[in-house]
Scaffold this active site. Structure first.
Site, PDB file in Angstrom:
ATOM      1  N   TYR A  15     -16.850   9.375 -67.070  1.00  0.00           N
ATOM      2  CA  TYR A  15     -16.847   9.960 -65.815  1.00  0.00           C
ATOM      3  C   TYR A  15     -16.041   9.686 -64.998  1.00  0.00           C
ATOM      4  O   TYR A  15     -15.623   8.571 -64.879  1.00  0.00           O
ATOM      5  CB  TYR A  15     -18.472   9.458 -65.323  1.00  0.00           C
ATOM      6  CG  TYR A  15     -19.550   9.838 -66.054  1.00  0.00           C
ATOM      7  CD1 TYR A  15     -19.927  11.025 -66.505  1.00  0.00           C
ATOM      8  CD2 TYR A  15     -20.031   8.791 -66.754  1.00  0.00           C
ATOM      9  CE1 TYR A  15     -21.050  11.276 -67.224  1.00  0.00           C
ATOM     10  CE2 TYR A  15     -21.212   9.016 -67.540  1.00  0.00           C
ATOM     11  CZ  TYR A  15     -21.490  10.303 -67.917  1.00  0.00           C
ATOM     12  OH  TYR A  15     -22.706  10.302 -68.724  1.00  0.00           O
ATOM     13  N   GLU A  88     -14.776   2.852 -37.187  1.00  0.00           N
ATOM     14  CA  GLU A  88     -13.505   3.580 -37.061  1.00  0.00           C
ATOM     15  C   GLU A  88     -13.323   4.165 -35.895  1.00  0.00           C
ATOM     16  O   GLU A  88     -12.286   4.416 -35.096  1.00  0.00           O
ATOM     17  CB  GLU A  88     -13.375   4.650 -38.358  1.00  0.00           C
ATOM     18  CG  GLU A  88     -13.438   4.010 -39.646  1.00  0.00           C
ATOM     19  CD  GLU A  88     -11.926   3.435 -40.096  1.00  0.00           C
ATOM     20  OE1 GLU A  88     -10.813   3.634 -39.086  1.00  0.00           O
ATOM     21  OE2 GLU A  88     -11.523   2.745 -40.884  1.00  0.00           O
ATOM     22  N   GLU A  92     -10.155   2.842 -33.688  1.00  0.00           N
ATOM     23  CA  GLU A  92      -9.190   4.129 -33.545  1.00  0.00           C
ATOM     24  C   GLU A  92      -8.872   4.746 -31.903  1.00  0.00           C
ATOM     25  O   GLU A  92      -8.104   5.055 -31.436  1.00  0.00           O
ATOM     26  CB  GLU A  92      -8.931   5.217 -34.495  1.00  0.00           C
ATOM     27  CG  GLU A  92      -8.755   4.794 -35.619  1.00  0.00           C
ATOM     28  CD  GLU A  92      -8.482   5.883 -36.914  1.00  0.00           C
ATOM     29  OE1 GLU A  92      -8.092   5.698 -37.768  1.00  0.00           O
ATOM     30  OE2 GLU A  92      -8.932   6.947 -36.470  1.00  0.00           O
ATOM     31  N   GLU A 142      -1.847   8.353 -30.639  1.00  0.00           N
ATOM     32  CA  GLU A 142      -2.233   9.063 -29.583  1.00  0.00           C
ATOM     33  C   GLU A 142      -3.671   9.575 -29.575  1.00  0.00           C
ATOM     34  O   GLU A 142      -4.154   9.691 -30.845  1.00  0.00           O
ATOM     35  CB  GLU A 142      -1.355  10.188 -29.174  1.00  0.00           C
ATOM     36  CG  GLU A 142       0.148   9.892 -29.114  1.00  0.00           C
ATOM     37  CD  GLU A 142       0.769  11.179 -28.690  1.00  0.00           C
ATOM     38  OE1 GLU A 142       0.302  12.163 -27.736  1.00  0.00           O
ATOM     39  OE2 GLU A 142       1.933  11.538 -29.368  1.00  0.00           O
TER      40      GLU A 142
END
Length: 258
Positions: A15, A88, A92, A142
């Site tokens: 698989y 996250e 961030e 940014e």
């Protein structure tokens, strides 16, 4: 046959397994683009994006470097995709403690140049003050808010244009099929202030036409007229004030009845 016997016959090499497992987060807010005395407000639905750093945390060239993208990243082995989304987003953008909801899984082979990466998509719609302290860090150089009317014209990373398009549809349902609009209004509001919030996701005549919506608001069971209270902040002529009341509501609460 027991599980132990079955596992002895199981061949994992038969698989294809994913090359990575990630979470992405679409955070929306609604902001005023015009707020003048005696005039109804004009509101805009915006989404928070990061610009991907040119290099990763180890100083190597970053994938999709310099492109605008949804905040997100790989799920750690000791966490769920939802926990990864919370982490996250915090790492961030510095945004934390907002209400996230899962809305989709993106697993099309080829969606990520690094391999077959499966991503869990999450969304939030929050007042701007909850993301006011946003600051780019980690893999983001940014972080900015963009109008959803413009963002799909960007050269976005990965398949984030599709994820954002789907998230906008979810947000539209959220605003039109619940009372979440109250998060973007004063406690006491006029029909045109509520109308301005809803117009960020729809141009439906029952909402867009002033006279129609002024009639509609009087028939909504979850909105209460505040007897004897009016304001001139959206019109020179004193305008009735309303407030939300707590109650369970049905789908399509603002739509015209068929």
């Amino acid at each position: 046959m027991s599980n132990e016997q079955a596992l002895k016959q199981y061949d994992i090499k038969k698989y294809k397994t994913p090359d990575g497992y990630t979470s992405d987060i679409a955070v929306f807010t609604i902001v005023s683009t015009r707020m003048e005395t005696f005039k109804p407000p004009v509101m805009d639905l915006k989404i928070m994006l990061i610009k991907r750093s040119m290099v990763d945390s180890e100083g190597r060239p970053n994938i999709e470097a310099g492109k605008w993208a949804l905040p997100g990243g790989f799920v750690d082995p000791n966490e769920s995709a939802f926990q990864s989304a919370q982490r996250e987003l915090r790492e961030e953008t510095g945004v934390d403690h907002i209400h996230l909801e899962h809305f989709g899984v993106y697993d099309t082979p080829g969606r990520d140049p690094r391999g077959w990466i499966i991503s869990n998509a999450h969304f939030a719609i929050v007042p701007e003050h909850q993301i006011a302290k946003r600051e780019a860090s980690d893999d983001a150089s940014e972080v900015e808010l963009f109008s959803v009317e413009n963002v799909l014209n960007f050269d976005l990373a990965f398949d984030h244009a599709q994820i954002i398009q789907d998230a906008i549809h979810v947000i539209r349902q959220k605003l039109l099929e619940s009372t979440v609009a109250k998060e973007f209004l004063p406690a006491e509001f006029t029909y045109s202030e509520l109308q301005a919030v809803l117009l960020t996701v729809t141009s439906e005549s029952a909402i867009a036409l002033d006279a129609a919506f002024a009639r509609k608001i009087k028939s909504l069971p979850f909105i209460q007229e505040i007897i004897g209270k009016k304001t001139t902040r959206t019109s020179k002529k004193p305008t009735q004030l309303y407030r939300f009341i707590d109650m369970e509501v049905n789908n399509s609460i603002y739509h015209a009845k068929k």
